[in-house]
Design a protein around this motif. Sequence first.
Motif, PDB file in Angstrom:
ATOM      1  N   GLY A 148     -71.647  31.735 -16.545  1.00 42.09           N
ATOM      2  CA  GLY A 148     -72.664  30.710 -16.374  1.00 42.09           C
ATOM      3  C   GLY A 148     -72.168  29.714 -15.653  1.00 42.09           C
ATOM      4  O   GLY A 148     -73.266  28.498 -15.709  1.00 42.09           O
ATOM      5  N   TYR A 149     -70.967  29.339 -15.781  1.00 43.78           N
ATOM      6  CA  TYR A 149     -70.394  28.018 -15.206  1.00 43.78           C
ATOM      7  C   TYR A 149     -70.804  27.883 -13.571  1.00 43.78           C
ATOM      8  O   TYR A 149     -70.278  28.805 -12.994  1.00 43.78           O
ATOM      9  CB  TYR A 149     -69.033  27.892 -15.630  1.00 43.78           C
ATOM     10  N   PRO A 150     -71.111  26.785 -13.262  1.00 43.42           N
ATOM     11  CA  PRO A 150     -71.096  26.455 -11.736  1.00 43.42           C
ATOM     12  C   PRO A 150     -69.965  26.304 -11.265  1.00 43.42           C
ATOM     13  O   PRO A 150     -69.154  25.794 -11.728  1.00 43.42           O
ATOM     14  CB  PRO A 150     -71.969  25.430 -11.371  1.00 43.42           C
ATOM     15  N   GLY A 151     -69.860  26.617  -9.685  1.00 45.60           N
ATOM     16  CA  GLY A 151     -68.640  26.258  -9.044  1.00 45.60           C
ATOM     17  C   GLY A 151     -67.447  27.369  -9.121  1.00 45.60           C
ATOM     18  O   GLY A 151     -67.264  27.870 -10.514  1.00 45.60           O
ATOM     19  N   HIS A 152     -66.577  27.467  -8.028  1.00 43.46           N
ATOM     20  CA  HIS A 152     -65.491  28.332  -8.340  1.00 43.46           C
ATOM     21  C   HIS A 152     -64.462  27.401  -8.905  1.00 43.46           C
ATOM     22  O   HIS A 152     -63.957  26.146  -8.180  1.00 43.46           O
ATOM     23  CB  HIS A 152     -65.108  28.635  -6.957  1.00 43.46           C
ATOM     24  N   LEU A 153     -63.594  27.406  -9.773  1.00 43.24           N
ATOM     25  CA  LEU A 153     -62.543  26.870 -10.415  1.00 43.24           C
ATOM     26  C   LEU A 153     -61.216  27.477 -10.426  1.00 43.24           C
ATOM     27  O   LEU A 153     -61.251  28.653 -10.628  1.00 43.24           O
ATOM     28  CB  LEU A 153     -62.940  26.582 -11.937  1.00 43.24           C
ATOM     29  N   PHE A 154     -60.263  26.793  -9.977  1.00 39.23           N
ATOM     30  CA  PHE A 154     -59.005  27.280  -9.907  1.00 39.23           C
ATOM     31  C   PHE A 154     -58.188  26.546 -10.756  1.00 39.23           C
ATOM     32  O   PHE A 154     -58.052  25.317 -11.105  1.00 39.23           O
ATOM     33  CB  PHE A 154     -58.213  27.094  -8.507  1.00 39.23           C
ATOM     34  N   VAL A 155     -57.612  27.262 -12.042  1.00 38.92           N
ATOM     35  CA  VAL A 155     -57.058  26.546 -13.012  1.00 38.92           C
ATOM     36  C   VAL A 155     -55.106  27.099 -13.253  1.00 38.92           C
ATOM     37  O   VAL A 155     -54.939  28.265 -12.675  1.00 38.92           O
ATOM     38  CB  VAL A 155     -57.471  27.153 -14.398  1.00 38.92           C
ATOM     39  N   GLN A 156     -54.538  26.076 -13.448  1.00 39.39           N
ATOM     40  CA  GLN A 156     -53.115  26.256 -13.359  1.00 39.39           C
ATOM     41  C   GLN A 156     -52.563  25.677 -14.762  1.00 39.39           C
ATOM     42  O   GLN A 156     -52.794  24.642 -15.039  1.00 39.39           O
ATOM     43  CB  GLN A 156     -52.316  25.670 -12.148  1.00 39.39           C
ATOM     44  N   VAL A 157     -51.925  26.693 -15.424  1.00 36.37           N
ATOM     45  CA  VAL A 157     -51.372  26.175 -16.706  1.00 36.37           C
ATOM     46  C   VAL A 157     -49.748  26.310 -16.561  1.00 36.37           C
ATOM     47  O   VAL A 157     -49.488  27.370 -16.569  1.00 36.37           O
ATOM     48  CB  VAL A 157     -51.935  26.567 -18.214  1.00 36.37           C
ATOM     49  N   THR A 158     -48.971  25.448 -16.933  1.00 38.91           N
ATOM     50  CA  THR A 158     -47.542  25.385 -16.689  1.00 38.91           C
ATOM     51  C   THR A 158     -46.832  25.084 -18.308  1.00 38.91           C
ATOM     52  O   THR A 158     -47.008  23.850 -18.617  1.00 38.91           O
ATOM     53  CB  THR A 158     -46.930  24.511 -15.691  1.00 38.91           C
ATOM     54  N   TYR A 159     -46.157  25.889 -18.706  1.00 37.98           N
ATOM     55  CA  TYR A 159     -45.468  25.813 -19.891  1.00 37.98           C
ATOM     56  C   TYR A 159     -43.684  25.221 -19.658  1.00 37.98           C
ATOM     57  O   TYR A 159     -43.148  26.279 -18.875  1.00 37.98           O
ATOM     58  CB  TYR A 159     -45.379  27.092 -20.876  1.00 37.98           C
ATOM     59  N   THR A 160     -43.450  24.350 -20.214  1.00 38.75           N
ATOM     60  CA  THR A 160     -41.913  24.098 -20.087  1.00 38.75           C
ATOM     61  C   THR A 160     -41.183  23.732 -21.575  1.00 38.75           C
ATOM     62  O   THR A 160     -41.739  22.916 -22.363  1.00 38.75           O
ATOM     63  CB  THR A 160     -41.635  22.634 -19.276  1.00 38.75           C
ATOM     64  N   LEU A 161     -40.101  24.454 -21.542  1.00 38.18           N
ATOM     65  CA  LEU A 161     -39.566  24.352 -22.888  1.00 38.18           C
ATOM     66  C   LEU A 161     -38.317  23.472 -22.504  1.00 38.18           C
ATOM     67  O   LEU A 161     -37.521  23.827 -21.663  1.00 38.18           O
ATOM     68  CB  LEU A 161     -38.969  25.705 -23.443  1.00 38.18           C
ATOM     69  N   THR A 162     -38.112  22.308 -23.185  1.00 41.86           N
ATOM     70  CA  THR A 162     -36.814  21.653 -23.018  1.00 41.86           C
ATOM     71  C   THR A 162     -35.736  21.818 -23.825  1.00 41.86           C
ATOM     72  O   THR A 162     -35.823  22.649 -24.960  1.00 41.86           O
ATOM     73  CB  THR A 162     -37.197  19.998 -23.058  1.00 41.86           C
ATOM     74  N   ASP A 163     -34.492  21.096 -23.355  1.00 42.75           N
ATOM     75  CA  ASP A 163     -33.346  21.464 -24.413  1.00 42.75           C
ATOM     76  C   ASP A 163     -33.446  20.890 -25.654  1.00 42.75           C
ATOM     77  O   ASP A 163     -32.908  20.983 -26.603  1.00 42.75           O
ATOM     78  CB  ASP A 163     -32.199  20.656 -23.675  1.00 42.75           C
ATOM     79  N   LEU A 174     -58.909  22.684 -10.095  1.00 39.28           N
ATOM     80  CA  LEU A 174     -59.838  22.305  -8.889  1.00 39.28           C
ATOM     81  C   LEU A 174     -61.121  22.907  -8.714  1.00 39.28           C
ATOM     82  O   LEU A 174     -61.010  24.098  -9.160  1.00 39.28           O
ATOM     83  CB  LEU A 174     -59.072  22.309  -7.674  1.00 39.28           C
ATOM     84  N   ALA A 175     -62.150  22.351  -8.328  1.00 40.05           N
ATOM     85  CA  ALA A 175     -63.603  22.911  -8.488  1.00 40.05           C
ATOM     86  C   ALA A 175     -64.172  22.677  -6.887  1.00 40.05           C
ATOM     87  O   ALA A 175     -63.771  21.654  -6.474  1.00 40.05           O
ATOM     88  CB  ALA A 175     -64.374  22.494  -9.362  1.00 40.05           C
TER      89      ALA A 175
END
Length: 361
Positions: A148-163, A174-175
């Motif tokens: 039901g949400y308007p607009g095409h949405l491109f989603v990116q999630v990045t996980y980083t584990l540090t020392d 982005l939409a």
Amino acid sequence: MNSLSIQVTQEVFGEIKTSDGIQLVTKFTLTNPLGVKVQLITYGASITNVFVPNKKGDLRDVVLGFDDMAGYVKSENPYFGSTVGRVANRIAKGHFNLQGIEYQLAKNNGDNHLHGGNVGFDKVVWQAYAHRDGRITFTHSSPHMEEGYPGHLFVQVTYTLTDSSELIIDYRALADRPTPVNLTNHSYFNLAGHNAGSQQLLNHHILLSANQYTPVDSGQIPTGQLANVDGTVFDLRSETLLRDVIEKIPGGGYDHNFVINDSTIKFDNKLPLVAKIWHSESGRMLELFSDQPGCQIYTGNGFPADGSLVGKDGSIYSTHGGLAIEAQNFPDAVNQPHFPESVLQPGEVYHRTIVYKFGIQ
């Protein structure tokens, strides 16, 4: 923050039936030189396991979850470790107006919309890419009018584990037309161990950088008021033992959004400290940093008391068995004009960051 010393492995975690056929679900394991291990799956871009040491150096898994796909796809899954969206938290009556157009979403939480609807971002298989420096990036393309949400949405999630045992979660979106966006991670923590139960969770101390919270009605929708925490059970600005306050909270525990203050304590000189929890017996500590304006604290009040929620290693997750600390925008922000902006415009980049920093107290 990235490091070539992070070890990355991947394997098949399971599979899921979709309208397009069978999709494989991949599990990634990130391990740093201290032995801290984070495991992620492409289903829901979810955190499934986080192994961190206690003050004696003994590793334990401190997030709630399931052993296999059967657990993650069942309706009883309370969003363990997942990326929730397109809009995390609640939207009143599943309804909002944008630019004069009325939008009606699924009502999947009583009379309201919760965590993106019936098939939110937690219930799709994301594409994944493992970087050479130890980061894992998940992407999802959400079409116009999905849930039901308007607009095409491109989603990116990045996980980083540090020392140094920080888990950095970086969200971007982005939409192509205005649409509300609010992304967060929905891990439940128990620093005594995922299977340690409510008695050990209540032995956690919590500190929260919040002078105000957003009171809610009977449907957990904000009234619009920003209330001061002074003299209430919502004042967590100094060290508070959960056991001392849990029974005083309306509803049998926290399920409330707090208005986060700017803090002098910052991660990488940028992200303010939002919350800190620690478990004295084990010595394990978790600090949460984020640029999100709010933080939902949920103490697992809705977990069944009858032992029917069975997690990893056959563990029973019952009432108050885990603590979710969700850095995010305020609930129902799309309908509350004086709440922080929640609508992403075309040409803008949605960018938010959450850091879980593990250590010893």
